[in-house]
Design a protein around this motif. Structure first.
Motif, PDB file in Angstrom:
ATOM      1  N   HIS A   5       8.854 -22.523  22.042  1.00  0.00           N
ATOM      2  CA  HIS A   5       9.513 -21.234  21.889  1.00  0.00           C
ATOM      3  C   HIS A   5      10.832 -21.495  21.172  1.00  0.00           C
ATOM      4  O   HIS A   5      11.465 -22.531  21.378  1.00  0.00           O
ATOM      5  CB  HIS A   5       9.745 -20.641  23.283  1.00  0.00           C
ATOM      6  N   HIS A   6      11.271 -20.581  20.336  1.00  0.00           N
ATOM      7  CA  HIS A   6      12.480 -20.817  19.530  1.00  0.00           C
ATOM      8  C   HIS A   6      13.708 -21.142  20.385  1.00  0.00           C
ATOM      9  O   HIS A   6      14.579 -21.900  19.950  1.00  0.00           O
ATOM     10  CB  HIS A   6      12.751 -19.643  18.575  1.00  0.00           C
ATOM     11  N   ALA A  54      11.952 -18.537  28.308  1.00  0.00           N
ATOM     12  CA  ALA A  54      10.865 -19.444  27.943  1.00  0.00           C
ATOM     13  C   ALA A  54      10.888 -20.601  28.933  1.00  0.00           C
ATOM     14  O   ALA A  54      11.949 -20.949  29.456  1.00  0.00           O
ATOM     15  CB  ALA A  54      11.056 -19.954  26.525  1.00  0.00           C
ATOM     16  N   HIS A  55       9.735 -21.174  29.191  1.00  0.00           N
ATOM     17  CA  HIS A  55       9.676 -22.298  30.123  1.00  0.00           C
ATOM     18  C   HIS A  55       8.459 -23.170  29.835  1.00  0.00           C
ATOM     19  O   HIS A  55       7.448 -22.686  29.324  1.00  0.00           O
ATOM     20  CB  HIS A  55       9.646 -21.810  31.571  1.00  0.00           C
ATOM     21  N   LEU A  56       8.602 -24.442  30.149  1.00  0.00           N
ATOM     22  CA  LEU A  56       7.505 -25.394  30.065  1.00  0.00           C
ATOM     23  C   LEU A  56       7.546 -26.255  31.304  1.00  0.00           C
ATOM     24  O   LEU A  56       8.582 -26.829  31.642  1.00  0.00           O
ATOM     25  CB  LEU A  56       7.676 -26.319  28.856  1.00  0.00           C
ATOM     26  N   MET A  57       6.418 -26.355  31.994  1.00  0.00           N
ATOM     27  CA  MET A  57       6.310 -27.267  33.133  1.00  0.00           C
ATOM     28  C   MET A  57       5.534 -28.490  32.685  1.00  0.00           C
ATOM     29  O   MET A  57       4.535 -28.371  31.975  1.00  0.00           O
ATOM     30  CB  MET A  57       5.594 -26.607  34.314  1.00  0.00           C
ATOM     31  N   PHE A  58       6.024 -29.657  33.105  1.00  0.00           N
ATOM     32  CA  PHE A  58       5.326 -30.884  32.780  1.00  0.00           C
ATOM     33  C   PHE A  58       5.603 -31.935  33.841  1.00  0.00           C
ATOM     34  O   PHE A  58       6.517 -31.810  34.650  1.00  0.00           O
ATOM     35  CB  PHE A  58       5.701 -31.397  31.383  1.00  0.00           C
ATOM     36  N   ARG A  59       4.758 -32.944  33.828  1.00  0.00           N
ATOM     37  CA  ARG A  59       4.888 -34.088  34.733  1.00  0.00           C
ATOM     38  C   ARG A  59       5.165 -35.299  33.851  1.00  0.00           C
ATOM     39  O   ARG A  59       4.633 -35.402  32.751  1.00  0.00           O
ATOM     40  CB  ARG A  59       3.573 -34.268  35.486  1.00  0.00           C
ATOM     41  N   MET A  77      13.629 -24.850  30.823  1.00  0.00           N
ATOM     42  CA  MET A  77      13.682 -23.394  30.711  1.00  0.00           C
ATOM     43  C   MET A  77      14.895 -22.915  29.932  1.00  0.00           C
ATOM     44  O   MET A  77      15.977 -23.483  30.021  1.00  0.00           O
ATOM     45  CB  MET A  77      13.642 -22.743  32.087  1.00  0.00           C
ATOM     46  N   ALA A  78      14.657 -21.856  29.158  1.00  0.00           N
ATOM     47  CA  ALA A  78      15.714 -21.140  28.460  1.00  0.00           C
ATOM     48  C   ALA A  78      16.138 -20.000  29.372  1.00  0.00           C
ATOM     49  O   ALA A  78      15.329 -19.152  29.746  1.00  0.00           O
ATOM     50  CB  ALA A  78      15.206 -20.597  27.125  1.00  0.00           C
ATOM     51  N   VAL A  79      17.403 -20.017  29.767  1.00  0.00           N
ATOM     52  CA  VAL A  79      17.916 -19.074  30.757  1.00  0.00           C
ATOM     53  C   VAL A  79      18.792 -18.027  30.072  1.00  0.00           C
ATOM     54  O   VAL A  79      19.693 -18.363  29.311  1.00  0.00           O
ATOM     55  CB  VAL A  79      18.739 -19.835  31.829  1.00  0.00           C
ATOM     56  N   GLY A  80      18.512 -16.753  30.363  1.00  0.00           N
ATOM     57  CA  GLY A  80      19.287 -15.654  29.809  1.00  0.00           C
ATOM     58  C   GLY A  80      20.343 -15.147  30.769  1.00  0.00           C
ATOM     59  O   GLY A  80      20.530 -15.685  31.863  1.00  0.00           O
ATOM     60  N   CYS A 134      21.485 -20.472  28.131  1.00  0.00           N
ATOM     61  CA  CYS A 134      21.434 -21.927  27.986  1.00  0.00           C
ATOM     62  C   CYS A 134      20.004 -22.414  28.144  1.00  0.00           C
ATOM     63  O   CYS A 134      19.101 -21.631  28.421  1.00  0.00           O
ATOM     64  CB  CYS A 134      22.314 -22.590  29.036  1.00  0.00           C
ATOM     65  N   VAL A 135      19.847 -23.712  27.998  1.00  0.00           N
ATOM     66  CA  VAL A 135      18.578 -24.370  28.297  1.00  0.00           C
ATOM     67  C   VAL A 135      18.882 -25.450  29.323  1.00  0.00           C
ATOM     68  O   VAL A 135      19.837 -26.216  29.156  1.00  0.00           O
ATOM     69  CB  VAL A 135      17.935 -24.984  27.035  1.00  0.00           C
TER      70      VAL A 135
END
Length: 179
Positions: A5-6, A54-59, A77-80, A134-135
């Motif tokens: 995500h941008h 936007a968010h991505l979960m990973f291990r 995560m991109a936090v608004g 922020c991210v």
């Protein structure tokens, strides 16, 4: 890893996501016959354009010395601004919520069960404010397992590795008879 995500297309995010050993963790929401959604706090309330954009979960492999597992769970995560307590600063409860979510996901993934584990106790130490937008990266790992008890630690950090909040928790998995 999927296309970024941008808001997550930052040099430190690309570097993080290019590390070896990362496994994408797909989040699934279950919709029940009455129309309710599992984990609706995230899937209905927070996963939207002005909160968690936007968010991505990973291990990935865990290098924390107190980890008893070889992997840790991560959420990028991109936090608004819609998570602010004070203008431009994420609400402290948001930090706790993210840590609880990640610690619980880590407990659940380390001891899979039809019924997710429950938080028994959690302590959060606030280190620095999260300035929005922020991210951030949330990380969680298991430090001990005894029977149905899973102890964990986690942190929220920025792209420079600065820790904004840290937490430790005890989760209890469901009794086998509950399954």
């Amino acid at each position: 890893m999927p296309d970024l995500h941008h808001d997550l297309d930052l040099p430190w995010c690309r570097e993080l996501l290019s590390q070896p050993g990362l496994v994408d963790v797909e989040e699934t929401a279950k919709t029940f016959p009455d129309g309710s959604v599992s984990n609706s706090m995230f899937h209905k309330t927070l996963y939207r354009n002005d909160a968690i954009k936007a968010h991505l979960m990973f291990r990935r492999p865990c290098t924390e010395p107190d980890s008893v597992r070889s992997t840790e769970e991560c959420l990028l995560m991109a936090v608004g601004r819609d998570v602010d307590g004070m203008s431009g600063r994420a609400h402290g409860g948001f930090n706790s919520l993210i840590l609880d979510q990640m610690l619980g996901a880590c407990a659940h993934n380390s001891m899979p069960n039809k019924i997710p584990p429950a938080t028994a106790t959690m302590t959060v130490d606030y280190k620095a404010p999260i300035s929005t937008p922020c991210v951030v990266l949330a990380r969680a790992w298991v430090t001990e397992v005894t029977g149905r008890k899973v102890w964990l630690r986690g942190i929220l950090q920025d792209g420079d590795g600065k820790v904004m909040a840290s937490g430790k928790a005890l989760f209890i998995t469901a009794r086998p008879a509950s399954l």
